[in-house]
Design a protein around this motif. Structure first.
Motif, mmCIF file in Angstrom:
data_model
loop_
_atom_site.group_PDB
_atom_site.id
_atom_site.type_symbol
_atom_site.label_atom_id
_atom_site.label_comp_id
_atom_site.label_asym_id
_atom_site.label_seq_id
_atom_site.Cartn_x
_atom_site.Cartn_y
_atom_site.Cartn_z
ATOM 1 N N PRO A 114 -20.473 19.685 30.669
ATOM 2 C CA PRO A 114 -21.881 19.466 30.315
ATOM 3 C C PRO A 114 -22.210 17.968 30.369
ATOM 4 O O PRO A 114 -21.344 17.122 30.103
ATOM 5 N N PHE A 115 -23.451 17.657 30.690
ATOM 6 C CA PHE A 115 -23.915 16.270 30.775
ATOM 7 C C PHE A 115 -25.280 16.185 30.104
ATOM 8 O O PHE A 115 -26.172 16.995 30.379
ATOM 9 N N HIS A 116 -25.443 15.176 29.236
ATOM 10 C CA HIS A 116 -26.714 15.048 28.516
ATOM 11 C C HIS A 116 -27.138 13.584 28.415
ATOM 12 O O HIS A 116 -26.320 12.708 28.139
ATOM 13 N N ASP A 117 -28.439 13.352 28.660
ATOM 14 C CA ASP A 117 -29.043 12.025 28.465
ATOM 15 C C ASP A 117 -30.089 12.142 27.359
ATOM 16 O O ASP A 117 -31.133 12.772 27.560
ATOM 17 N N GLU A 136 -18.591 22.249 24.529
ATOM 18 C CA GLU A 136 -17.541 21.298 24.170
ATOM 19 C C GLU A 136 -17.176 20.448 25.391
ATOM 20 O O GLU A 136 -17.461 20.818 26.527
ATOM 21 N N TYR A 137 -16.544 19.311 25.104
ATOM 22 C CA TYR A 137 -16.028 18.387 26.129
ATOM 23 C C TYR A 137 -17.133 17.914 27.092
ATOM 24 O O TYR A 137 -16.902 17.735 28.279
ATOM 25 N N GLY A 138 -18.313 17.717 26.537
ATOM 26 C CA GLY A 138 -19.417 17.222 27.348
ATOM 27 C C GLY A 138 -19.411 15.697 27.422
ATOM 28 O O GLY A 138 -18.623 15.009 26.753
ATOM 29 N N VAL A 139 -20.308 15.188 28.255
ATOM 30 C CA VAL A 139 -20.481 13.740 28.405
ATOM 31 C C VAL A 139 -21.939 13.405 28.117
ATOM 32 O O VAL A 139 -22.851 13.999 28.703
ATOM 33 N N MET A 140 -22.141 12.466 27.202
ATOM 34 C CA MET A 140 -23.481 11.974 26.906
ATOM 35 C C MET A 140 -23.582 10.541 27.414
ATOM 36 O O MET A 140 -22.739 9.713 27.103
ATOM 37 N N LEU A 141 -24.627 10.285 28.194
ATOM 38 C CA LEU A 141 -24.864 8.946 28.730
ATOM 39 C C LEU A 141 -26.319 8.595 28.499
ATOM 40 O O LEU A 141 -27.210 9.353 28.892
ATOM 41 N N GLY A 142 -26.565 7.475 27.827
ATOM 42 C CA GLY A 142 -27.943 7.112 27.523
ATOM 43 C C GLY A 142 -28.215 5.621 27.660
ATOM 44 O O GLY A 142 -27.331 4.785 27.463
ATOM 45 N N ASN A 143 -29.454 5.324 28.013
ATOM 46 C CA ASN A 143 -29.952 3.947 28.078
ATOM 47 C C ASN A 143 -31.042 3.833 27.003
ATOM 48 O O ASN A 143 -32.227 3.927 27.305
#
Length: 378
Positions: free
Chosen positions: A193-196, A296-303
């Protein structure tokens, strides 16, 4: 025409990522400040323009030489084989820059290079009169650094960050090239999973979807080199066919983006549909600190907002504390945040696994990386 010396220009700090992209396309390269240097043919020019996610432009090196006087600049420019690149009717504006060089007047350097090329082309094409410049466009740059001149021709046209999908944007949009670089600096792969949580106009989730399905970022745009008579149409067609063949449109993705501003969500959705990815990304209006998930085991990337304006600082610092507290519940996730705030770790409440200095435009920032556990092997 044979082999060219080529330069892919990049923002400071992401040269190694662009170099990795060049190598994955099958070309050996060297890295210098703000550039990746490699060699290739016409197909290389087409492929790198289509595929480089983190580079700004692809340029042909016509010549490099020391130049401490205007006479030296003129004669050495004139000695180069410009007729190999420019047809008799070429339109060729000259841009310039000078750093730590004796020849510091950029406008004078531009004029001298222009005159030298005109003289060379008149001789090569046996023309007594002025050159019409009614034909294809060749953007030439003379760059002087520490008394060394570098003469290049831009093959890209509009910067490579202009993918063609951005129908709208917010106040401070992140460049598509930087967004792609940030994703490549995470441990994300398409099965996760990927979330911004600060998606703005949707650039980071859209770039993640392009990476996830291996879609060439330049697939839906045109390049300056396509207009040149010695760049056969078939070269560009072959490069695009290759991109189409290797795209993985069946790759399932779990990508989402949220923003506190409902107008930005509407813009994000419009941009995602423009990119042909509207059905792949879920956008929703929500505060970052209200994020919740069963994945589970997702990646969150934010600016996130940086709080650079005085009135925003207290609000931003409060939000940093709240997201630090909220995200602790999802302890299998990895988190990545780009911000210029020097006290981000203290406010977030956790020391980063790793920090990386990057520039968001002219703003010096750090990418704070909080690595979660590795997903179990399937």
């Amino acid at each position: 025409m044979g082999k060219f010396k080529l330069i892919a220009t990049t923002a400071m700090g992401i040269e190694a990522i662009a170099a990795d992209e060049v190598r994955k396309l099958g070309y050996q390269c060297e890295v210098e400040n703000g550039k990746v240097i490699f060699t290739g043919d016409e197909l290389t020019i087409a492929r790198t323009n289509l595929w480089l996610r983190t580079a700004d432009r692809v340029k042909i090196v016509v010549g490099e030489f020391p130049a401490r006087t205007f006479e030296e600049l003129f004669e050495k420019t004139k000695a180069l084989r410009w007729e190999d690149y420019l047809p008799v009717d070429a339109e060729f504006p000259v841009q310039g820059k000078s750093v730590k060089s004796t020849l510091f007047s950029v406008s004078d350097c531009q004029a001298i290079v222009k005159k030298a090329i005109v003289d060379r082309l008149k001789t090569a094409y046996k023309k007594d009169t002025w050159l019409a410049e009614t034909g294809p466009l060749f953007k030439i740059e003379v760059s002087l650094l520490k008394d060394k001149a570098l003469l290049t021709i831009d093959t890209s046209g509009a910067g490579l960050h202009k993918r063609g999908y951005r129908a709208g944007q917010g106040e401070a949009p992140i460049k598509e090239t930087l967004a792609a670089a940030l994703i490549k600096l995470t441990n994300w792969h398409p099965e996760r999973p990927f979330h911004d949580p600060f998606c703005g106009s949707g650039t980071i989730p859209i770039e993640a979807a392009l990476i996830g399905q291996n879609i060439a970022p330049g697939f839906n745009r045109e390049f300056l080199g396509e207009e040149w008579p010695w760049m056969d149409e078939k070269i560009w067609a072959d490069a695009r066919m290759e991109a189409e063949d290797v795209a993985d449109y069946d790759q399932k993705l779990n990508i989402s983006g949220t923003d506190i501003d409902h107008r930005m969500i509407e813009i994000s959705q419009a941009n995602a549909f423009e990119a042909g990815l509207g059905d792949l990304i879920e956008f929703k209006q929500m505060r970052a600190q209200d994020f919740t998930t069963k994945s589970e085991y997702g990646v969150m990337l934010g600016n996130p907002p940086y709080g650079e304006r005085l009135g925003d600082k207290k609000i931003v610092e409060k939000m940093y504390k709240e997201i630090g507290h909220a995200f602790q519940k999802f302890d299998t996730w990895s988190y990545y945040f780009l911000t210029s705030h020097p006290e981000f770790e203290q406010l977030y409440g956790k020391k980063a696994t790793k920090k990386r200095k990057l520039f968001n435009g002219f703003i010096r920032t750090d990418l704070y990386q909080f690595w979660g556990p590795r997903p179990p092997r399937k």
